[in-house]
Design an enzyme around this catalytic site. Sequence first.
Site, PDB file in Angstrom:
ATOM      1  N   LYS A  54       0.728  -1.267  -0.054  1.00 31.92           N
ATOM      2  CA  LYS A  54       0.172  -0.220   0.166  1.00 31.92           C
ATOM      3  C   LYS A  54       0.879   1.235  -0.046  1.00 31.92           C
ATOM      4  CE  LYS A  54      -3.971  -0.079   2.433  1.00 31.92           C
ATOM      5  NZ  LYS A  54      -4.842  -0.097   3.327  1.00 31.92           N
ATOM      6  N   GLU A  70     -19.156  -7.848  10.243  1.00 28.87           N
ATOM      7  CA  GLU A  70     -20.328  -7.500  10.972  1.00 28.87           C
ATOM      8  C   GLU A  70     -20.865  -8.218  11.674  1.00 28.87           C
ATOM      9  OE1 GLU A  70     -18.394  -4.341   8.395  1.00 28.87           O
ATOM     10  OE2 GLU A  70     -19.456  -6.159   8.133  1.00 28.87           O
ATOM     11  N   ARG A 129     -25.514  -5.123   7.443  1.00 26.23           N
ATOM     12  CA  ARG A 129     -25.100  -6.497   7.291  1.00 26.23           C
ATOM     13  C   ARG A 129     -25.540  -7.286   8.429  1.00 26.23           C
ATOM     14  NH1 ARG A 129     -19.128  -6.133   4.071  1.00 26.23           N
ATOM     15  NH2 ARG A 129     -19.864  -8.016   3.179  1.00 26.23           N
TER      16      ARG A 129
END
Length: 630
Positions: free
Chosen positions: A282, A365, A393
């Site tokens: 990244k 979640e 979710r």
Amino acid sequence: MSRLLSKIKAPNDVKKLAANELPELCDEIREEIISTVADNGGHLASNLGVVELTVALHRVFTLPEDCIVWDVGHQSYAHKLLTGREEAFSTLRREDGLSGFPSREESDCDPFTTGHSSASISSALGLSVAKALAGEPGHVIAVIGDGALTGGLAYEGLNNAGRINRNMIVILNDNAMSISRNVGSIARYLSYVRAKPGYLNAKDSVEAALCRVPKVGEHMAAEVRRVKNQIKKNIFNTTIFQDLGFNYYGPFDGHDLRTLTSVLTMARDMDRPVLIHIRTYKGRGYKYAENAPSVYHGLAAFDREKGAGEAIAKGFSHAFGETMCTIAGVNEKLCAVTAAMESGTGLTDFREKYRSRFFDVGIAEEHAVTFCAGLARGGMIPVFAVYSTFLQRAYDQLIHDGALQHLKIILAVDRAGVVGEDGQTHQGVFDAAFLRTVPDIHVYAPTYYDELSDNLDDCIKGENHLYAIRYPRGKELYRPENYTLSGKPFYVFGTEDASVTLVTYGRMFSFACEAAETLEKEGIKCRIVKLNRIVPIDPKAVEAVLRCPTVLFFEEGVRQGGIAEEFGAMLLDRNFRGHYEVHAIENGFIKHAPMFRTLHKLGLDVEGMVNAVHTALQTAEKKDGKAVSI
């Protein structure tokens, strides 16, 4: 002027470049991404990490015949630049400009509008099967990050995708840690050899030749396969993918264009599901992002020469984190749970101070809520900090594993309401409506930091059932000098002789106060009913407006099933004879734009409220006091 990037006017134009021009193209793409994100804000580190992968994908595959599903979609900036959107790229995340995520409305090269994680494999599988049923050509590629692979939906997709007898490619973009533990140089070498098409052909040829040996051939071939599989299992420790039906190759250097192109070509020509594991870094190409990728994950506009810095934003998330630390110091049962949003939800200090009571469960979640249920059943007090958009979710778990068990789980619902430039996939406008359907839940909507702290303390000390505290992104807004905390389910602000009552909650209260002050200067007296607890609504709050001839409810959430509709129904049950209006978000999705600009367009700011009152008073006069249904 980007010499090579400016030549990319349409999908597949990258194929026209010579191979030795591609490194320069990658540099130009990175420069464009850094420059644009510095101006507009956005997701930087992840996009800088997938530049070579994106170029290789566009060299090997033909879009839109071939489909690429990005997971999570915020790493699709280079993809946008290579699919005819280079000239519009400066509008990224701006109003009426390009979305910060893949968007079907923008390009037929974006097969899915993707903002939430872990869904790529399932959607790619559906696309692949649909192509087969329709007899259409083309390959389907799911690019999934290692973070997204922590979500259970990814494994549900893998479990089903491995069963198909056709080409489907999953690229595991590993930019943090290896999914499998590989053993040194030999493992890397064997990974490279295994990815060679010649290796696959040679393996099949050897086994076929052995099978032709009379009497012992079949046995020898079976023994070769058994030994080969055991070696792979011992060296690569990646059999979960093979056991699920995928051919696994990797890990490869995700910044080596030549290798990526070769491996993707090999995968394209196979007639079975393939999983390619690549390692990327990244922030590649921008030193500040390389050194602090988490800071440059998602950020506002910044000075590219000086970098964004690591200043802590003082807002609701920070206030929540401070309160959690304060309470945890005196309550050893308090636990903090997050789904890969430690920094975003303000829990970094909590993690440092109370490591044994901090749990980052990854992008999961559903698991987070049920894990909280287990903690609560064991006597702990779990607080699940989650963005409103991602709480969607876990609806089933809230009902079955939380409410049905009568357990105390506290939801700290961050980014509730309009969020701004992240757009359709991230607006937090549904939680109030769907949380209202959860049995026995109490939902609070603080306007100010001290209210948030009071609400959290009350929930922790309260009875055993579900709680939710929803608060917006950013800072608290206007606060009248004479406003004080009431600690009650609702607060009445203003005089009883007002001709108009504004009902609202959360940060809308700040706008309502300013609107009331403006209207008072025009000779229109307004009263404000502020709902501190929006579920369940205190019946006394409804009774407080029964005598007012004109009542307007302003809600920063969806109208259908929202708090305003419930309030209106309660008014009708009490034979309210005045004029009642709901100003909320109509059915649909809200596109990206600055938060205040979006609220203005929705009529949910000071000007919108003032205008709505003027119009309502005119309407009420025409109706001459007749009852109005919502």
